[in-house]
Write an enzyme that holds these catalytic residues in place. Sequence first.
Site, PDB file in Angstrom:
ATOM      1  N   GLU A  80       0.645  -1.224  -0.265  1.00  0.00           N
ATOM      2  CA  GLU A  80       0.270   0.131  -0.253  1.00  0.00           C
ATOM      3  C   GLU A  80       1.416   0.908   0.437  1.00  0.00           C
ATOM      4  O   GLU A  80       0.406   2.092   0.342  1.00  0.00           O
ATOM      5  CB  GLU A  80      -1.006  -0.049   1.530  1.00  0.00           C
ATOM      6  CG  GLU A  80      -0.638  -0.154   2.757  1.00  0.00           C
ATOM      7  CD  GLU A  80      -1.874  -0.326   3.756  1.00  0.00           C
ATOM      8  OE1 GLU A  80      -2.000   1.029   4.134  1.00  0.00           O
ATOM      9  OE2 GLU A  80      -2.039  -1.145   3.828  1.00  0.00           O
ATOM     10  N   CYS A 112      -3.209  -4.721   4.425  1.00  0.00           N
ATOM     11  CA  CYS A 112      -2.292  -5.424   4.366  1.00  0.00           C
ATOM     12  C   CYS A 112      -1.787  -6.964   4.174  1.00  0.00           C
ATOM     13  O   CYS A 112      -1.214  -7.616   4.395  1.00  0.00           O
ATOM     14  CB  CYS A 112      -1.531  -4.924   6.124  1.00  0.00           C
ATOM     15  SG  CYS A 112      -1.661  -3.799   6.273  1.00  0.00           S
ATOM     16  N   HIS A 233      -1.722 -12.092  10.827  1.00  0.00           N
ATOM     17  CA  HIS A 233      -1.636 -10.261  11.000  1.00  0.00           C
ATOM     18  C   HIS A 233      -0.528  -9.749  11.833  1.00  0.00           C
ATOM     19  O   HIS A 233      -1.603 -10.042  13.349  1.00  0.00           O
ATOM     20  CB  HIS A 233      -2.981  -9.709   9.933  1.00  0.00           C
ATOM     21  CG  HIS A 233      -2.332  -8.312   9.716  1.00  0.00           C
ATOM     22  ND1 HIS A 233      -0.446  -7.534   8.748  1.00  0.00           N
ATOM     23  CD2 HIS A 233      -2.707  -7.372   9.764  1.00  0.00           C
ATOM     24  CE1 HIS A 233      -1.521  -6.279   9.276  1.00  0.00           C
ATOM     25  NE2 HIS A 233      -1.948  -6.179   9.704  1.00  0.00           N
TER      26      HIS A 233
END
Length: 344
Positions: A80, A112, A233
């Site tokens: 990103e 992400c 994550h």
Amino acid sequence: MVGIVSYGTYIPRYRIKVDEIARIWGENAEVIKNGLGVEQKSVPGSDEDTATIAVEAGREALKRAKIDPKKIGAVFVGSESHPYAVKPTGTIVAEALGVGNDYFCADLEFACKAGTTAMQICYAMVRAGIIEYGIAIGADTSQSRPGDPLEYTAGAGGACFIIGRDCIAEIEGTYSFASDTPDFWRREGQPYPSHGGRFTGQPAYFRHIVGATQGLLEKLGLKPSDFTYAVFHQPNGKFPMRVAKMLGFTKEQVKQGLVVPYIGNTYSGSSMIGLASVLDVAKPGDRILLTSFGSGAGSDAFSFVVTDKIEDFERNPTVFEKIKSCEYVDYGMYVKLRRKIRFG
């Protein structure tokens, strides 16, 4: 049998401690560290961006696998923080790695989880016989507004995975879960992202991680105890541990892949660097769960089974060796390196 043939990572050597950021903003560092589960974060150098990070991770992956770059049939870079709004990062990376001119290429963006999406695409293309090897990269130099809570965690780094048939870790299955959940965003032209504060937790991160992981377990007929390691994550150090407990995984299963306390949240590289850290110590027969998360929002879950080929695979330097090799900077140098001083 399709899966990970090789992997490489890159973590900038600069670090800034949470204590130093808290000192500038007059906040209690211990409260912040305990709340976030983060001690420090990585900081890109003045000449480092998503493209350079991706190249370094890719070079390591190719060197370890001893693969002729000309055999790479696809290059996908998830991020990103692509350096150009209009111009692909992927072609820069492919050229630097020595990939020929006959390859599929695209830049991916899904907050992400763009890097794990790249892994899914490469996996599908190899299984379909379209390519022999595919490169999937997740890399970021994440942005954070000065004084924003994100400033304590937004780090930099990336990982590259080469997907093919002669693999060190077979992809046993993959499953995705997504919805339109606006928890985090950055409009065109804006230098820093906005976020929904606590809203980023339950309706975003936890719902999607749980949805993707449970979907994968049901699809494969597996349970948490079937896995040696689990990687989620890592926006901070607390969320992965909490979601692991919710799903029935233990601290020991999560510990090896938890790198966020030492390098911060590397966004697209976050869960992928965690996976690389697990592969650094994995043994044949180990089963590894990986579940990414991207705001907006979605999660990709994978089950990997480590093969005998891991025993002859070159795994040095490890992720944690790279984490230890660092140089600390103060807030002034951090601001300079991240170009947070703007004129005009």
